[in-house]
Design an enzyme around this catalytic site. Structure first.
Site, PDB file in Angstrom:
ATOM      1  N   ARG A  86      -3.436 -10.143   5.115  1.00 40.63           N
ATOM      2  CA  ARG A  86      -4.031 -10.164   3.767  1.00 40.63           C
ATOM      3  C   ARG A  86      -2.992  -9.617   2.800  1.00 40.63           C
ATOM      4  O   ARG A  86      -2.590  -8.451   2.904  1.00 40.63           O
ATOM      5  CB  ARG A  86      -5.306  -9.326   3.740  1.00 40.63           C
ATOM      6  CG  ARG A  86      -6.018  -9.317   2.393  1.00 40.63           C
ATOM      7  CD  ARG A  86      -7.279  -8.447   2.447  1.00 40.63           C
ATOM      8  NE  ARG A  86      -7.986  -8.420   1.182  1.00 40.63           N
ATOM      9  CZ  ARG A  86      -7.729  -7.565   0.185  1.00 40.63           C
ATOM     10  NH1 ARG A  86      -6.768  -6.656   0.337  1.00 40.63           N
ATOM     11  NH2 ARG A  86      -8.420  -7.614  -0.944  1.00 40.63           N
ATOM     12  N   LYS A  96       0.814  -1.213   0.000  1.00 34.79           N
ATOM     13  CA  LYS A  96       0.000   0.000   0.000  1.00 34.79           C
ATOM     14  C   LYS A  96       0.854   1.271   0.000  1.00 34.79           C
ATOM     15  O   LYS A  96       2.064   1.233   0.198  1.00 34.79           O
ATOM     16  CB  LYS A  96      -0.975  -0.016   1.189  1.00 34.79           C
ATOM     17  CG  LYS A  96      -2.114  -1.002   0.964  1.00 34.79           C
ATOM     18  CD  LYS A  96      -3.186  -0.901   2.019  1.00 34.79           C
ATOM     19  CE  LYS A  96      -4.376  -1.795   1.664  1.00 34.79           C
ATOM     20  NZ  LYS A  96      -5.421  -1.769   2.708  1.00 34.79           N
TER      21      LYS A  96
END
Length: 274
Positions: A255, A221
């Site tokens: 995740r 991210k």
């Protein structure tokens, strides 16, 4: 701490890894990389061989500025792949990344095991009721607004206190409806700027007070690649560092896009902690 997936108890005394399969052409990292049945099968098989405990399948891109698609298009992308993966890998626990109750319903009716909702039920008033009827585990994430405006909705009186209050209310609502298995996701990158994401990670252990499994979704991210002025393609090492911190601070699920590296994080941090 356990959840029930299709009659199997998943024990989180050892953290688990959730591999990501995106069916969208515009996801921030792997959008468009897999576009055929063969691609999806190979991608899922690789993740399962590397040790993924869950596969998270999403057909709606939630990155800032992503194109909005209809429920019909989301279903058209998603359901054939759910059927394909479960035909090839019947034992796999599929998580469905959606905020739409009808998508959740049809996916579970076709064999999916969990629902992963970025909105915590806020974008579809029928979602929590639907999950309660389906009696599947529900990943409850924190986000404000929607993917188009969430980046502008990051003003908090106290980030951690505000998130804990949000989860307390949502958990109470879910319990009242009869949802038994809940997983908490604080929502890295959703309605939070880079500084807030690092604050959230630094205090992640405070979410243990909710006494529920905790998911960390930090893979590749922007808090990683924008810190180094690079790209998502160059964010694997940073992901591994922050996944390790997540585990040491109490995360039960990672995740990730890169399963092998995450599984190694789990094994090594478990040895350190034990």
């Amino acid at each position: 701490m356990t959840i029930n997936c299709k009659g199997t108890l998943i024990d989180f005394s050892t953290p688990k890894v959730m591999g990501i399969v995106n069916l969208t052409p515009d996801s921030f990292y792997d959008g468009g990389r897999n576009s055929s049945e063969k691609d999806y099968l190979q991608h899922a098989e690789k993740m399962l061989k590397e040790g993924a405990d869950f596969i998270d399948v999403g057909a709606y891109s939630s990155r800032p500025g992503a194109v909005d698609i209809s429920e019909e298009e989301e279903l058209m992308r998603l359901i054939p792949v759910v059927q394909l993966l479960l035909k090839e890998f019947p034992e796999v626990f599929l998580s469905i990344d959606t905020f739409r109750s009808e998508v959740a319903r049809q996916a579970v009716e076709n064999g999916a095991a969990l629902i992963n909702d970025i909105s915590g039920g806020s974008l579809d008033s029928e979602m929590l009721k639907t999950v309660a009827e389906l009696q599947v585990p529900y990943i409850l994430m924190h986000m404000r607004g929607n993917p188009k405006n969430m980046k502008d909705l990051n003003q908090y009186d106290d980030l951690i206190k505000d998130l804990l209050f949000y989860f307390s209310e949502k958990i109470s609502e879910a319990r009242d409806l009869g949802i038994n298995d809940l997983i908490i996701d604080p929502g890295f990158g959703f309605s939070k700027n880079i500084a807030q994401n690092f604050e959230l990670l630094s205090k992640l252990e405070l979410f243990k007070s909710l006494n529920l499994p905790l998911l960390s979704g930090i893979s590749r991210k922007s808090l990683i690649y924008k810190t180094f002025h690079t790209t998502p393609d160059e964010a694997l090492n940073g992901t591994t560092v922050l996944n390790t911190i997540s585990l040491l601070k109490g995360a039960h699920i990672l995740r990730v896009h890169d399963v092998k590296e995450a599984v190694e994080c789990v094994k090594l941090t478990s040895l350190v902690r034990n």
